[in-house]
Scaffold this motif. Structure first.
Motif, PDB file in Angstrom:
ATOM      1  N   GLN A 190     -11.876  -7.356   0.179  1.00 52.18           N
ATOM      2  CA  GLN A 190     -10.466  -6.891  -0.533  1.00 52.18           C
ATOM      3  C   GLN A 190      -9.339  -7.597  -0.265  1.00 52.18           C
ATOM      4  O   GLN A 190      -8.355  -7.554  -0.807  1.00 52.18           O
ATOM      5  CB  GLN A 190     -10.520  -5.504  -0.509  1.00 52.18           C
ATOM      6  CG  GLN A 190     -11.439  -4.554  -1.265  1.00 52.18           C
ATOM      7  CD  GLN A 190     -11.132  -3.000  -1.141  1.00 52.18           C
ATOM      8  OE1 GLN A 190     -10.071  -2.448  -0.817  1.00 52.18           O
ATOM      9  NE2 GLN A 190     -11.935  -2.253  -1.666  1.00 52.18           N
ATOM     10  N   ARG A 191      -9.630  -8.295   1.238  1.00 50.40           N
ATOM     11  CA  ARG A 191      -8.310  -8.911   1.664  1.00 50.40           C
ATOM     12  C   ARG A 191      -8.105 -10.428   0.973  1.00 50.40           C
ATOM     13  O   ARG A 191      -8.952 -11.035   0.639  1.00 50.40           O
ATOM     14  CB  ARG A 191      -8.384  -9.238   3.115  1.00 50.40           C
ATOM     15  CG  ARG A 191      -8.507  -7.931   3.973  1.00 50.40           C
ATOM     16  CD  ARG A 191      -8.381  -8.062   5.500  1.00 50.40           C
ATOM     17  NE  ARG A 191      -9.162  -7.182   6.051  1.00 50.40           N
ATOM     18  CZ  ARG A 191      -9.888  -7.123   7.274  1.00 50.40           C
ATOM     19  NH1 ARG A 191      -9.878  -8.444   7.727  1.00 50.40           N
ATOM     20  NH2 ARG A 191     -10.219  -5.975   7.755  1.00 50.40           N
TER      21      ARG A 191
ATOM     22  N   SER B 194      -5.940  -3.773   7.105  1.00 51.48           N
ATOM     23  CA  SER B 194      -6.819  -2.587   7.034  1.00 51.48           C
ATOM     24  C   SER B 194      -7.603  -2.174   5.863  1.00 51.48           C
ATOM     25  O   SER B 194      -8.690  -1.641   5.938  1.00 51.48           O
ATOM     26  CB  SER B 194      -5.957  -1.046   7.364  1.00 51.48           C
ATOM     27  OG  SER B 194      -5.021  -1.115   6.136  1.00 51.48           O
ATOM     28  N   ALA B 195      -7.644  -3.014   5.006  1.00 54.70           N
ATOM     29  CA  ALA B 195      -8.379  -3.238   3.840  1.00 54.70           C
ATOM     30  C   ALA B 195      -9.576  -3.751   4.173  1.00 54.70           C
ATOM     31  O   ALA B 195      -9.796  -4.591   5.010  1.00 54.70           O
ATOM     32  CB  ALA B 195      -7.921  -3.923   2.420  1.00 54.70           C
TER      33      ALA B 195
ATOM     34  N   ASP C 265       2.135  -5.223   4.459  1.00 60.68           N
ATOM     35  CA  ASP C 265       1.295  -5.785   3.760  1.00 60.68           C
ATOM     36  C   ASP C 265       1.984  -6.178   2.260  1.00 60.68           C
ATOM     37  O   ASP C 265       0.797  -6.532   1.358  1.00 60.68           O
ATOM     38  CB  ASP C 265       0.035  -4.881   3.348  1.00 60.68           C
ATOM     39  CG  ASP C 265       0.315  -3.652   2.916  1.00 60.68           C
ATOM     40  OD1 ASP C 265       1.702  -3.410   2.517  1.00 60.68           O
ATOM     41  OD2 ASP C 265      -0.432  -2.964   2.204  1.00 60.68           O
TER      42      ASP C 265
ATOM     43  N   VAL D  23     -10.766  -5.372  -6.108  1.00 63.27           N
ATOM     44  CA  VAL D  23      -9.539  -5.074  -5.461  1.00 63.27           C
ATOM     45  C   VAL D  23      -9.397  -6.285  -4.305  1.00 63.27           C
ATOM     46  O   VAL D  23      -9.700  -6.636  -3.827  1.00 63.27           O
ATOM     47  CB  VAL D  23      -9.561  -3.682  -4.637  1.00 63.27           C
ATOM     48  CG1 VAL D  23      -8.246  -3.504  -4.001  1.00 63.27           C
ATOM     49  CG2 VAL D  23      -9.768  -2.616  -5.627  1.00 63.27           C
ATOM     50  N   HIS D  24      -7.744  -6.649  -4.552  1.00 62.37           N
ATOM     51  CA  HIS D  24      -7.160  -7.592  -3.702  1.00 62.37           C
ATOM     52  C   HIS D  24      -6.139  -7.009  -3.222  1.00 62.37           C
ATOM     53  O   HIS D  24      -5.252  -6.467  -3.597  1.00 62.37           O
ATOM     54  CB  HIS D  24      -6.899  -8.782  -4.589  1.00 62.37           C
ATOM     55  CG  HIS D  24      -7.578  -9.417  -5.572  1.00 62.37           C
ATOM     56  ND1 HIS D  24      -8.412 -10.498  -5.007  1.00 62.37           N
ATOM     57  CD2 HIS D  24      -8.386  -9.081  -6.648  1.00 62.37           C
ATOM     58  CE1 HIS D  24      -9.410 -10.912  -6.124  1.00 62.37           C
ATOM     59  NE2 HIS D  24      -9.108 -10.077  -7.085  1.00 62.37           N
ATOM     60  N   SER D  25      -5.818  -7.165  -1.798  1.00 61.22           N
ATOM     61  CA  SER D  25      -4.874  -6.753  -1.134  1.00 61.22           C
ATOM     62  C   SER D  25      -4.613  -7.228  -0.003  1.00 61.22           C
ATOM     63  O   SER D  25      -5.057  -8.278   0.731  1.00 61.22           O
ATOM     64  CB  SER D  25      -5.419  -5.384  -0.580  1.00 61.22           C
ATOM     65  OG  SER D  25      -4.485  -4.785   0.390  1.00 61.22           O
TER      66      SER D  25
ATOM     67  N   SER E 100      -3.341  -6.124   2.948  1.00 63.35           N
ATOM     68  CA  SER E 100      -3.461  -5.094   4.119  1.00 63.35           C
ATOM     69  C   SER E 100      -4.632  -5.543   5.018  1.00 63.35           C
ATOM     70  O   SER E 100      -5.682  -5.882   4.682  1.00 63.35           O
ATOM     71  CB  SER E 100      -3.893  -3.747   3.319  1.00 63.35           C
ATOM     72  OG  SER E 100      -4.090  -2.911   4.589  1.00 63.35           O
TER      73      SER E 100
ATOM     74  N   SER F  26       0.786  -1.228   0.069  1.00 64.46           N
ATOM     75  CA  SER F  26       0.041  -0.073  -0.152  1.00 64.46           C
ATOM     76  C   SER F  26       0.828   1.195  -0.043  1.00 64.46           C
ATOM     77  O   SER F  26       0.303   2.252   0.187  1.00 64.46           O
ATOM     78  CB  SER F  26      -0.855  -0.023   1.280  1.00 64.46           C
ATOM     79  OG  SER F  26      -0.146  -0.363   2.268  1.00 64.46           O
TER      80      SER F  26
END
Length: 191
Positions: free
Chosen positions: A90-91, A85-86, A116, A79-81, A83, A59
């Motif tokens: 999206q995680r 905190s996402a 992340d 969206v893929h992350s 994080s 991020s």
């Protein structure tokens, strides 16, 4: 299959993002966004492909600066992350395989440069070995990303999660030129 590299610049640095799509279904995925959405959006339009997924390797601002503009143009792209905190949807999920036409996208956690940090592997359903690894700032051609979280952790994760890939795997870093696993194992002074 199709792979495009976009390099954008801001505040004295350049950053890469990558667009991949299946040539049959025209389903596309973007890996990071860089700082300028326009070249990516133009490529999507020019090639008449549909942006289905946006994968974030980490991020830091230079990798996500153009995300709002790209999401504005493609609001249904998932969206893929990595994080924590996402938003939950999206995680990245453990052992998740994301289909993209005849391609598949998997991920490996590669923290060290960023808490992340994630490496995304793009492979073909018919073959077990990944063809391409989107490594963010975990490793560069001849270098590695600054160990903001931990230098030892950064080197460990690169060894375990990236340099363990098949030698011919193409590494697509967040900065600088493309490279391969075999090249980095032979010439990267950090390993």
């Amino acid at each position: 299959r199709e792979l495009r590299v976009f390099t954008s610049a801001a505040e004295g640095l350049t950053v890469n993002c990558y667009l991949v799509w299946d040539e049959v279904t025209l389903d596309a995925a973007l890996f990071d966004t860089g700082v300028d959405a326009q070249p990516v959006l133009a490529c999507l339009t020019e090639n008449q492909v549909q942006l289905r997924h946006i994968f974030i390797t980490h991020s830091h601002w230079d990798h996500v600066e153009a995300l709002p503009k790209i999401r504005g143009a493609w609001p249904k792209a998932r969206v893929h992350s990595g994080s924590r905190s996402a938003p939950v949807d999206q995680r990245n999920k453990p052992n998740e395989i994301v289909p993209l036409g005849g391609l598949r996208v998997t991920h490996r956690e590669t923290p060290g440069h960023a808490e992340d940090g994630v490496t995304y592997l793009v492979g073909n359903w018919q073959e077990d070995a990944p063809h391409v690894a989107m490594v963010g700032d975990a490793i560069f051609a001849g270098s590695i990303g600054r160990g903001n979280q931990s230098w030892d952790l950064a080197r460990q994760k690169v060894r375990e999660q990236i340099l363990s890939l098949p030698p011919e795997t193409l590494l697509c870093p967040g900065h600088g030129p493309l490279t391969t696993v075999v090249e980095e194992k032979a010439h990267n002074p950090f390993f």
